[in-house]
Each structure stands twice: as structure tokens, then as C-alpha cells.
Design a protein around this motif. Structure first.
Motif, PDB file in Angstrom:
ATOM      1  N   PRO A 135       0.802  -1.225   0.000  1.00  0.00           N
ATOM      2  CA  PRO A 135       0.000   0.000   0.000  1.00  0.00           C
ATOM      3  C   PRO A 135       0.836   1.275   0.000  1.00  0.00           C
ATOM      4  CG  PRO A 135      -0.141  -1.122   2.122  1.00  0.00           C
ATOM      5  CD  PRO A 135       0.498  -2.074   1.168  1.00  0.00           C
ATOM      6  N   TYR A 136       1.989   1.262   0.659  1.00  0.00           N
ATOM      7  CA  TYR A 136       2.853   2.444   0.620  1.00  0.00           C
ATOM      8  C   TYR A 136       3.435   2.648  -0.779  1.00  0.00           C
ATOM      9  CZ  TYR A 136       2.834   2.989   5.745  1.00  0.00           C
ATOM     10  OH  TYR A 136       2.471   3.211   7.061  1.00  0.00           O
ATOM     11  N   THR A 137       3.739   1.559  -1.469  1.00  0.00           N
ATOM     12  CA  THR A 137       4.194   1.668  -2.860  1.00  0.00           C
ATOM     13  C   THR A 137       3.124   2.323  -3.724  1.00  0.00           C
ATOM     14  OG1 THR A 137       5.652  -0.262  -2.726  1.00  0.00           O
ATOM     15  CG2 THR A 137       4.884   0.355  -4.913  1.00  0.00           C
ATOM     16  N   LEU A 138       1.874   1.907  -3.546  1.00  0.00           N
ATOM     17  CA  LEU A 138       0.777   2.488  -4.320  1.00  0.00           C
ATOM     18  C   LEU A 138       0.627   3.975  -4.000  1.00  0.00           C
ATOM     19  CD1 LEU A 138      -1.862  -0.387  -3.926  1.00  0.00           C
ATOM     20  CD2 LEU A 138      -0.234  -0.026  -5.792  1.00  0.00           C
ATOM     21  N   ALA A 139       0.814   4.337  -2.735  1.00  0.00           N
ATOM     22  CA  ALA A 139       0.727   5.745  -2.335  1.00  0.00           C
ATOM     23  C   ALA A 139       1.845   6.563  -2.983  1.00  0.00           C
ATOM     24  CB  ALA A 139       0.798   5.860  -0.812  1.00  0.00           C
ATOM     25  N   ILE A 140       3.048   5.978  -3.048  1.00  0.00           N
ATOM     26  CA  ILE A 140       4.163   6.664  -3.711  1.00  0.00           C
ATOM     27  C   ILE A 140       3.869   6.868  -5.193  1.00  0.00           C
ATOM     28  CG2 ILE A 140       6.573   6.392  -4.444  1.00  0.00           C
ATOM     29  CD1 ILE A 140       7.087   5.018  -1.726  1.00  0.00           C
ATOM     30  N   ILE A 141       3.329   5.838  -5.835  1.00  0.00           N
ATOM     31  CA  ILE A 141       2.990   5.944  -7.259  1.00  0.00           C
ATOM     32  C   ILE A 141       1.950   7.048  -7.489  1.00  0.00           C
ATOM     33  CG2 ILE A 141       1.855   4.728  -9.178  1.00  0.00           C
ATOM     34  CD1 ILE A 141       3.257   2.172  -8.174  1.00  0.00           C
ATOM     35  N   LEU A 142       0.993   7.158  -6.583  1.00  0.00           N
ATOM     36  CA  LEU A 142       0.000   8.232  -6.694  1.00  0.00           C
ATOM     37  C   LEU A 142       0.676   9.599  -6.591  1.00  0.00           C
ATOM     38  CD1 LEU A 142      -2.812   6.554  -4.638  1.00  0.00           C
ATOM     39  CD2 LEU A 142      -3.166   7.597  -6.879  1.00  0.00           C
ATOM     40  N   HIS A 143       1.604   9.749  -5.670  1.00  0.00           N
ATOM     41  CA  HIS A 143       2.357  11.001  -5.556  1.00  0.00           C
ATOM     42  C   HIS A 143       3.151  11.283  -6.822  1.00  0.00           C
ATOM     43  CE1 HIS A 143       1.996  12.823  -1.525  1.00  0.00           C
ATOM     44  NE2 HIS A 143       1.725  11.607  -1.086  1.00  0.00           N
ATOM     45  N   GLU A 144       3.813  10.266  -7.345  1.00  0.00           N
ATOM     46  CA  GLU A 144       4.624  10.432  -8.548  1.00  0.00           C
ATOM     47  C   GLU A 144       3.774  10.782  -9.764  1.00  0.00           C
ATOM     48  OE1 GLU A 144       8.410   9.825  -9.141  1.00  0.00           O
ATOM     49  OE2 GLU A 144       7.847  10.852  -7.283  1.00  0.00           O
ATOM     50  N   THR A 145       2.562  10.265  -9.812  1.00  0.00           N
ATOM     51  CA  THR A 145       1.683  10.478 -10.966  1.00  0.00           C
ATOM     52  C   THR A 145       0.975  11.820 -10.893  1.00  0.00           C
ATOM     53  OG1 THR A 145       1.316   8.090 -11.092  1.00  0.00           O
ATOM     54  CG2 THR A 145      -0.214   9.497 -12.299  1.00  0.00           C
ATOM     55  N   LEU A 146       0.408  12.125  -9.741  1.00  0.00           N
ATOM     56  CA  LEU A 146      -0.379  13.352  -9.599  1.00  0.00           C
ATOM     57  C   LEU A 146       0.482  14.570  -9.272  1.00  0.00           C
ATOM     58  CD1 LEU A 146      -3.369  11.854  -7.607  1.00  0.00           C
ATOM     59  CD2 LEU A 146      -3.452  12.757  -9.941  1.00  0.00           C
ATOM     60  N   LYS A 147       1.648  14.352  -8.715  1.00  0.00           N
ATOM     61  CA  LYS A 147       2.587  15.419  -8.357  1.00  0.00           C
ATOM     62  C   LYS A 147       1.899  16.518  -7.544  1.00  0.00           C
ATOM     63  CE  LYS A 147       5.392  14.320 -12.410  1.00  0.00           C
ATOM     64  NZ  LYS A 147       6.320  13.463 -11.675  1.00  0.00           N
ATOM     65  N   SER A 148       2.002  17.753  -7.987  1.00  0.00           N
ATOM     66  CA  SER A 148       1.449  18.881  -7.216  1.00  0.00           C
ATOM     67  C   SER A 148      -0.075  18.886  -7.202  1.00  0.00           C
ATOM     68  CB  SER A 148       1.966  20.204  -7.776  1.00  0.00           C
ATOM     69  OG  SER A 148       1.576  20.366  -9.137  1.00  0.00           O
ATOM     70  N   GLU A 149      -0.696  18.095  -8.072  1.00  0.00           N
ATOM     71  CA  GLU A 149      -2.156  18.048  -8.157  1.00  0.00           C
ATOM     72  C   GLU A 149      -2.769  17.133  -7.105  1.00  0.00           C
ATOM     73  OE1 GLU A 149      -4.302  19.606 -10.762  1.00  0.00           O
ATOM     74  OE2 GLU A 149      -2.482  20.828 -10.604  1.00  0.00           O
ATOM     75  N   ILE A 150      -1.936  16.401  -6.373  1.00  0.00           N
ATOM     76  CA  ILE A 150      -2.464  15.386  -5.464  1.00  0.00           C
ATOM     77  C   ILE A 150      -3.372  15.989  -4.394  1.00  0.00           C
ATOM     78  CG2 ILE A 150      -0.542  15.393  -3.780  1.00  0.00           C
ATOM     79  CD1 ILE A 150      -0.808  12.244  -3.874  1.00  0.00           C
ATOM     80  N   GLY A 151      -3.122  17.228  -4.011  1.00  0.00           N
ATOM     81  CA  GLY A 151      -3.949  17.889  -3.004  1.00  0.00           C
ATOM     82  C   GLY A 151      -5.374  18.119  -3.449  1.00  0.00           C
ATOM     83  N   LYS A 152      -5.627  18.058  -4.760  1.00  0.00           N
ATOM     84  CA  LYS A 152      -6.973  18.266  -5.296  1.00  0.00           C
ATOM     85  C   LYS A 152      -7.803  16.976  -5.292  1.00  0.00           C
ATOM     86  CE  LYS A 152      -5.453  21.967  -8.407  1.00  0.00           C
ATOM     87  NZ  LYS A 152      -5.347  22.399  -9.824  1.00  0.00           N
ATOM     88  N   TRP A 153      -7.159  15.868  -4.898  1.00  0.00           N
ATOM     89  CA  TRP A 153      -7.813  14.564  -4.965  1.00  0.00           C
ATOM     90  C   TRP A 153      -8.118  14.021  -3.583  1.00  0.00           C
ATOM     91  CZ3 TRP A 153      -8.956  11.492  -9.361  1.00  0.00           C
ATOM     92  CH2 TRP A 153      -8.634  12.094 -10.579  1.00  0.00           C
ATOM     93  N   ARG A 154      -9.251  13.312  -3.493  1.00  0.00           N
ATOM     94  CA  ARG A 154      -9.583  12.568  -2.276  1.00  0.00           C
ATOM     95  C   ARG A 154      -9.096  11.144  -2.490  1.00  0.00           C
ATOM     96  NH1 ARG A 154     -14.011  15.406  -3.578  1.00  0.00           N
ATOM     97  NH2 ARG A 154     -15.053  13.568  -4.441  1.00  0.00           N
ATOM     98  N   ILE A 155      -8.037  10.817  -1.792  1.00  0.00           N
ATOM     99  CA  ILE A 155      -7.399   9.507  -1.977  1.00  0.00           C
ATOM    100  C   ILE A 155      -7.459   8.725  -0.676  1.00  0.00           C
ATOM    101  CG2 ILE A 155      -5.220   8.318  -2.465  1.00  0.00           C
ATOM    102  CD1 ILE A 155      -4.493  10.775  -4.207  1.00  0.00           C
ATOM    103  N   LYS A 156      -7.869   7.472  -0.786  1.00  0.00           N
ATOM    104  CA  LYS A 156      -7.918   6.608   0.381  1.00  0.00           C
ATOM    105  C   LYS A 156      -7.430   5.220  -0.007  1.00  0.00           C
ATOM    106  CE  LYS A 156     -10.838   5.023   4.174  1.00  0.00           C
ATOM    107  NZ  LYS A 156     -12.145   5.118   4.834  1.00  0.00           N
ATOM    108  N   ILE A 157      -6.394   4.779   0.663  1.00  0.00           N
ATOM    109  CA  ILE A 157      -5.893   3.417   0.475  1.00  0.00           C
ATOM    110  C   ILE A 157      -6.179   2.644   1.753  1.00  0.00           C
ATOM    111  CG2 ILE A 157      -3.885   1.956   0.007  1.00  0.00           C
ATOM    112  CD1 ILE A 157      -2.629   4.364  -1.424  1.00  0.00           C
ATOM    113  N   THR A 158      -7.066   1.664   1.651  1.00  0.00           N
ATOM    114  CA  THR A 158      -7.415   0.813   2.784  1.00  0.00           C
ATOM    115  C   THR A 158      -6.553  -0.433   2.727  1.00  0.00           C
ATOM    116  OG1 THR A 158      -9.709   1.607   2.729  1.00  0.00           O
ATOM    117  CG2 THR A 158      -9.279  -0.446   3.927  1.00  0.00           C
TER     118      THR A 158
END
Length: 292
Positions: A135-158
């Protein structure tokens, strides 16, 4: 002479009879849904020896009685059982060919749809998350993909696992070099802090995207409590289940997934002849499954 009466072989290891093995296998299956094939009898002998010694039990019949009669300790012992019969072999960015498809195909699809609709939301379920690397790998990939836009997204990894012990490790977010052995060096520098003695701490911005909790995939009421997901990762877990349990678990994933949701299983796992609830799609180096 005493070793014979104690049920130990010449090596001093406690031997398990076929009858004891079948009884123990039934208990494990009832508690967790994990099915031990007949050829796992020697694995039980190898891995359970220390546990029987810790409990000061002379043989597997006593251990089976312990499991049946100590109801208060049953939850704790289930942690021990699952850790002894499964392999928590994992690392960050494991099976990178799958993760590239996740980033460049599946994630892109949901990001494009979210940007188009204005509903910028991504929910991922990591089922059988072990000590948190997936799950931390997936979270890193989300950061790498969305970059500065990540704050505009509601992201939840259960992220869930049946073992309390590995979940405690995951929540700490502390890892050795071995856990990072398949991680690109720039990712380590960007998302981890070396706190000494080759121990690395996950970035708090990554950590906040993941919520850990205990779950038993064999208990339907627990599965139903998981938030609906766009994507489910359950890699190298269903290999421990028989066909009946696989069908049950995959049905739970199907019910959890939102429309057009995607399922990732281990690269050596297949849903062929198990369920028709998912449509496979072939990619270079991996297969993804889509909810029908």
C-alpha cells in the motif's frame, strides 16, 4: 526411548500424525479460510516446533486441544498460525511490470475520468497488505503520478491483513534496506528518511494516504465494512485458498468494487476456471481483471 514416547523424531522435532494434521488443517481453514495441501505436513512440523515449545506442549494433539479450548487466546493464536503457514515475503515496488501497468493504464484511466467529471476521488483496497510495502508503494505511485495536483484529490488506500503483528510493523512505517531492495534509488531518496542503522522511515505525506486495519477475508461481515473501491490489490494471497474459498473471496472483491473497477492478483495467480465475475485483459508482462 523418551523421544519415541514424546512423538519426536530423531532430530528432536515433534512429529505430526496424519490424523493430527487433518484436524489442525480443519481448524486453520475454519478460522482463516487458508487450506493446507497434504504435502504441507512437513512444513507444519518445521515451522510449528518452536511454537509448541513456547506453549510447553508435548505433541500436536495437545496443541489442537489448546486451539479448541482457549477461546480467549484464539484471536492471538490465529496471528501465530497465519504467520507460521504463510510467507510474508514482500518488498517495495515488487513485481514492477504490474505496477507500471497500474500507473500507466489503470490509474491513468481513473485520473482522466476524475478530471473529466470533476469528481477527483480514488479509493484503493490492499487486501493482504502484510507489513505495508504494497500500500505504501501504491501511495508513492499516486504522488509520482499526480505530483502537485495530489492535493486536489480525495485519496484513500485501505490496507488490511489477518495478522496483528505485521499490521503493527506497517503502521510504524520503518523498513530495512532489504524491504527496499527492489526500489529505485531516486524513490528512496525522495520518500524515505534514513534514521540510522540502515533503518528507513516512510515520508509522512505518503503514510497519511494509507489506513491499516485487521480483517479476515473468510468473515463476510468484515469484508462488507471495507469502503467501496475503484481498485483492489490482492497479490499472492489467494494461492493459500482452495477453490471454494477463492470463489468466496473473489465474490467479496466483486461486491466491493465500483463499476468498471479493476482487480490485481499475483503474477502467478489466475482467475481462470474460478470465477466469471471478472474479465481478464492482457498487458505486456501482466493481466488485469475488470469487474463485469
Amino acid at each position: 526411548m523418551s523421544t519415541l514416547f514424546s512423538g519426536r523424531g530423531f532430530s528432536g522435532k515433534i512429529k505430526i500424525s496424519q490424523k493430527e494434521f487433518f484436524e489442525l488443517r480443519d481448524i486453520i481453514y475454519e478460522l482463516s479460510g487458508i487450506f493446507l495441501q497434504d504435502n504441507r505436513r512437513f512444513l507444519v512440523e518445521n515451522r510449528f516446533a518452536t511454537r509448541l515449545s513456547e506453549l510447553e506442549l508435548k505433541n500436536y494433539t495437545e496443541y489442537i486441544d489448546y486451539l479448541k479450548n482457549h477461546f480467549k487466546g484464539r484471536s492471538e493464536e490465529l496471528n501465530m498460525l497465519t504467520e507460521l503457514i504463510t510467507t510474508n515475503e514482500t518488498s517495495f515496488f515488487r513485481d514492477n511490470s504490474q505496477l507500471k501497468i497500474f500507473q500507466n493504464f489503470t490509474l491513468k484511466k481513473f485520473i482522466d475520468a476524475g478530471n473529466e467529471s470533476g469528481r477527483r476521488e480514488i479509493k484503493i483496497w490492499s487486501a493482504g497488505c502484510s507489513s505495508g510495502e504494497e500500500p505504501y508503494t501504491l501511495a508513492i505511485i499516486l504522488h509520482e503520478t499526480l505530483k502537485s495536483e495530489i492535493g486536489k484529490w480525495r485519496i484513500k488506500i485501505t490496507a488490511n491483513d489477518i495478522s496483528t503483528n505485521v499490521l503493527k510493523m506497517a503502521e510504524k512505517g520503518l523498513y530495512t534496506k532489504y524491504s527496499l531492495r527492489t526500489t529505485p534509488a531516486p524513490i528512496i531518496l525522495k520518500y524515505f528518511k534514513n534514521i540510522g542503522n540502515d533503518v528507513f522511515q516512510i515520508n509522512p505525506e505518503v503514510k497519511r494516504l494509507v489506513k491499516f486495519s485487521k480483517i479476515n477475508l473468510n468473515i463476510e461481515s468484515q469484508v462488507k465494512l471495507i469502503p467501496k473501491s475503484h481498485i483492489v490489490f490482492c497479490r499472492n494471497v489467494i494461492i493459500y485458498f482452495d477453490k471454494k474459498m477463492k470463489i468466496k473471496v473473489l465474490s467479496g472483491f466483486h461486491n466491493n468494487l465500483l463499476d468498471n473497477g479493476h482487480l490485481y492478483v499475483g503474477h502467478s495467480e489466475s482467475l481462470h476456471s474460478v470465477t466469471d465475475k471478472f474479465k481478464p485483459r492482457q498487458h505486456a508482462g501482466t493481466i488485469t481483471y475488470h469487474k463485469i
